[in-house]
Each structure stands twice: as C-alpha cells, then as structure tokens.
Design a protein around this motif. Structure first.
Motif, PDB file in Angstrom:
ATOM      1  N   LEU A 147     120.615  71.081  35.137  1.00 36.18           N
ATOM      2  CA  LEU A 147     119.807  70.023  35.468  1.00 36.18           C
ATOM      3  C   LEU A 147     118.555  69.852  34.624  1.00 36.18           C
ATOM      4  N   ARG A 164     115.495  65.210  37.264  1.00 37.96           N
ATOM      5  CA  ARG A 164     114.486  65.883  38.082  1.00 37.96           C
ATOM      6  C   ARG A 164     115.103  65.285  39.698  1.00 37.96           C
ATOM      7  N   ALA A 165     114.807  66.183  40.784  1.00 37.43           N
ATOM      8  CA  ALA A 165     115.272  65.721  42.060  1.00 37.43           C
ATOM      9  C   ALA A 165     114.664  64.609  42.565  1.00 37.43           C
ATOM     10  N   PRO A 166     114.991  63.899  43.612  1.00 37.66           N
ATOM     11  CA  PRO A 166     116.304  64.284  44.147  1.00 37.66           C
ATOM     12  C   PRO A 166     117.519  63.598  43.253  1.00 37.66           C
ATOM     13  N   TRP A 167     118.740  64.162  43.555  1.00 37.23           N
ATOM     14  CA  TRP A 167     119.888  63.591  42.647  1.00 37.23           C
ATOM     15  C   TRP A 167     121.053  63.035  43.486  1.00 37.23           C
ATOM     16  N   THR A 227     119.532  60.557  39.015  1.00 37.37           N
ATOM     17  CA  THR A 227     118.434  60.857  39.749  1.00 37.37           C
ATOM     18  C   THR A 227     118.241  59.640  40.659  1.00 37.37           C
ATOM     19  N   SER A 228     117.698  59.817  41.894  1.00 32.71           N
ATOM     20  CA  SER A 228     117.579  58.884  42.898  1.00 32.71           C
ATOM     21  C   SER A 228     117.036  57.421  42.364  1.00 32.71           C
ATOM     22  N   HIS A 268     121.174  61.853  49.064  1.00 31.30           N
ATOM     23  CA  HIS A 268     120.334  62.390  47.930  1.00 31.30           C
ATOM     24  C   HIS A 268     119.926  64.123  48.289  1.00 31.30           C
ATOM     25  N   ALA A 269     120.217  64.697  47.211  1.00 27.33           N
ATOM     26  CA  ALA A 269     120.089  66.095  47.288  1.00 27.33           C
ATOM     27  C   ALA A 269     118.688  66.539  46.645  1.00 27.33           C
ATOM     28  N   ALA A 270     117.990  67.103  47.514  1.00 25.81           N
ATOM     29  CA  ALA A 270     116.453  67.694  46.948  1.00 25.81           C
ATOM     30  C   ALA A 270     116.344  68.836  46.389  1.00 25.81           C
ATOM     31  N   ASN A 271     117.529  69.637  46.204  1.00 25.78           N
ATOM     32  CA  ASN A 271     117.505  70.883  45.397  1.00 25.78           C
ATOM     33  C   ASN A 271     119.092  71.262  44.983  1.00 25.78           C
ATOM     34  N   LEU A 299     122.958  69.868  46.432  1.00 27.04           N
ATOM     35  CA  LEU A 299     123.655  69.236  45.314  1.00 27.04           C
ATOM     36  C   LEU A 299     125.049  69.990  45.505  1.00 27.04           C
TER      37      LEU A 299
END
Length: 353
Positions: A154, A160-163, A202-203, A223-226, A230
């Motif tokens: 990534l 960059r998060a969130p994804w 990315t979000s 949305h995944a923060a880490n 994900l």
C-alpha cells in the motif's frame, strides 16, 4: 536477515512468453505469480484464476507434479516449476500433460521462460503500476499474506488509509475498464481476477458505483482503517465473488442483505440443496416481495417500493405463508426463509439480483 519482496511479473510480458513457447512444445503453458494467480496462459479462460499447486512449488522451491485434475483447486495434470529472476523466486511456470511425459522438459522450459522474461522484462511505468496493482490485489484475495507485507504494498502505491476495495462484474464485456489507469495516491488500475474486475482506492477517491449499468454487479467494501481490516473486507468480497448470483445489481441493492448473502456464500454447496427446500414453492415475484419487506422500515414503505397496494402486499404474504408454513411476523422463521431464498438464488433456481 532482511526479507526481500518477490519480483513482480508483468502479465503482458508473461503472456508474450507463453505465446512464444507454447506452440513450440505443443502443450498448454501457464505462468503464475508469487501468490498462485495465473497471469498468463495458452488457455485464456484460466487467466485470473487461482492455481493451488503452484503455491506448493513456491513454498518448497521445487518442481511439483500434479497427477490428477482438481477443478476446485484450479489445477490440471502436469508439472509446475519455480521461476527465478535475479536469483529471486518470482513465480511458477506450469506445463499440462502427464507428469512422466512433461517432467523431463520442466527444467528446460523453466530456464527458457526465465531467459525470455529476463531479456524482455518491461520497465514502462504504467505497466509496472498495473503489475503492482495485480500483485497487491492477488495478495489480498489469496488471503494468505501478512499485514506487514500488505502495508508495504500500500505504501508503494502511496495509498493512505482508509481504503475501499471494489468488485465489478459487468453484464457485458467492459474493455474500457482495463484502460482506466491508476492514479497515484488515489487508486490502483482495474485488474481482472477470479471472474471480476477489482480495484483498490482511498476513501476520498471517487467510487465506480455511479458508472455501473443497471444489470452490472458491483460491490464496494466498507472503509478499512488498517491492513488487517482491509484483509477482512477482501475476504468477504472474495467469498461473494465465487457466487456472482448473490452479488446485487445496481437496482436490486436496496433489497440485498450482505449478512445473509455472505452466510450463504460461505455455506458448503452440498448443504445448499437442503437449505433451498423451504423456498422451493416460492416464485421470483414472491421472493422479491419478501426481500423488500425484510429491508424496508415498514409495510407501507415496502408496498410503495414494489408499486403495489398495501392490501396486495398482505395477500402475497398470506399466500407465501400458505405455501411455506412460515409466519414472517416471527423474525426467526422469516430469517430462515430468507436464507432459503438466498440458497435458491445461489443455485440459480431464483433470479432476483
């Protein structure tokens, strides 16, 4: 000792190598990446599918014979040999045929493929990014990669998060999807894997949902923060992608239950028949009515969505109760009937989504 990430193979280059060598040996040839995904093949229908035996060749760094075909594992009789580039294990070349016939050729074929890859490896930036995207998405969908490696991939994309992970299964072929290149720091390119197109964004990058045709299948993950989240989201979409009948089209998303769909997608196929029996007497219109009711806030809202009078809705419910013996006012019974409907959808007996 420092861990080296595998060299990423370009699918275009790998296909060029396959097209060069397959006619010469008169055998089907596959090239798999480090995660066991077929990225090039003389049988185009196999591209993007997972090849279980190649993972054994990668793990043990040895030639692996496959004596029998295994449709579920995505393998055919043949030999799989590790591919080395710059003294790094980067993938596997597979040659179909009786192992005792093709094994004597395995080392020669692997060496030939390695030489061709080394000579013709592409360095164009766009091709590298597409290869990196395929490698990242393959790792996510294989479900076997640790979070640290995902995080490094990534970071290489500067995502960059969130994804959000996207799955698009077009009703009609969509060659334009392949031409939508990655945007640095926002999204990867679309990659075709396991029967659908996948993209990671990315979000804040725009979703593809607005471009989806009414009959196309599309899902975007939460949305995944880490990296761990994900991987979890990817596992859910991967399970659903194996049952495309359970993936909703744009116009049917409102009546779709992700929880029930995922539960049915994870159910062994041998159990789906018995689960579907309860809904065997329910037709598509009745099933659709029940799924709308399950997702609506009230009976009035359900009737409005279906464009029918509330009395008509009540009559349909009564008829379903007569056919199935289920009273949908009892949540446990109703949920059981929903699972049965989704099992029927997965088996192709009801066409709702």
């Amino acid at each position: 000792m420092e861990e080296h990430e595998p060299i990423r193979l370009s699918s275009d280059l790998a296909q060029k190598v396959v097209d060069t060598i397959a006619p010469t040996i008169n055998r089907h040839v596959n090239i798999m990446n480090f995660h066991g995904t077929i990225i090039a093949s003389s049988d185009q229908t196999r591209i993007g599918s997972h090849h279980e035996s190649s993972l054994e060749a990668i793990r043990d760094n040895r030639i692996v014979d496959v004596d029998r075909a295994d449709v579920e594992a995505g393998t055919q009789p043949g030999v799989n040999a590790p591919l080395m580039l710059n003294e790094q294990l980067c993938g596997v070349v597979g040659v179909t045929g009786a192992p005792h016939e093709v094994r004597p050729l395995a080392n020669l074929i692997a060496l030939t493929v390695q030489l061709l890859l080394a000579q013709e490896r592409e360095h164009g930036r766009s091709n590298r990014r597409e290869t990196e995207a395929r490698d990242l998405l393959s790792a996510l969908l294989a479900g076997i990669t640790d979070t640290e490696l995902i995080a490094r991939r990534l970071a290489a994309h500067r995502l960059r998060a969130p994804w959000c992970l996207e799955l698009w299964i077009p009703h009609e072929p969509q060659p334009d999807l392949r031409q939508q290149h990655a945007i640095d720091g926002q999204r990867t390119s679309w990659v075709y894997l396991s029967g659908g197109y996948w993209r990671l964004r990315t979000s804040f990058a725009s979703s593809a949902a607005a471009s989806v045709a009414p009959r196309d299948k599309y899902l975007g993950s939460s949305h995944a923060a880490n990296a761990a989240q994900l991987l979890s989201e990817a596992e859910v979409l991967r399970v659903l992608s194996r049952h495309p009948r359970l993936v909703p089209g744009r116009d049917s998303r409102v009546m779709w239950s992700p929880e029930v769909a995922v539960a049915i997608a994870r159910t062994p196929e041998r159990n789906l028949d018995s689960m579907a029996e309860l809904a065997a007497s329910v037709n598509a219109e009745q099933a659709r009515t029940l799924l709308v009711i399950a997702s609506a806030n009230s009976m009035l809202e359900a009737a409005e969505f279906l464009h029918i009078h509330r009395n008509t809705l009540v009559q349909r419910i009564d008829r379903v109760s007569q056919l199935t013996g289920i009273d949908i006012r009892h949540s446990a019974q109703f949920l059981r009937l929903q699972h049965s409907i989704y099992a029927s959808i997965a088996l192709g007996r009801l066409h709702i989504f």
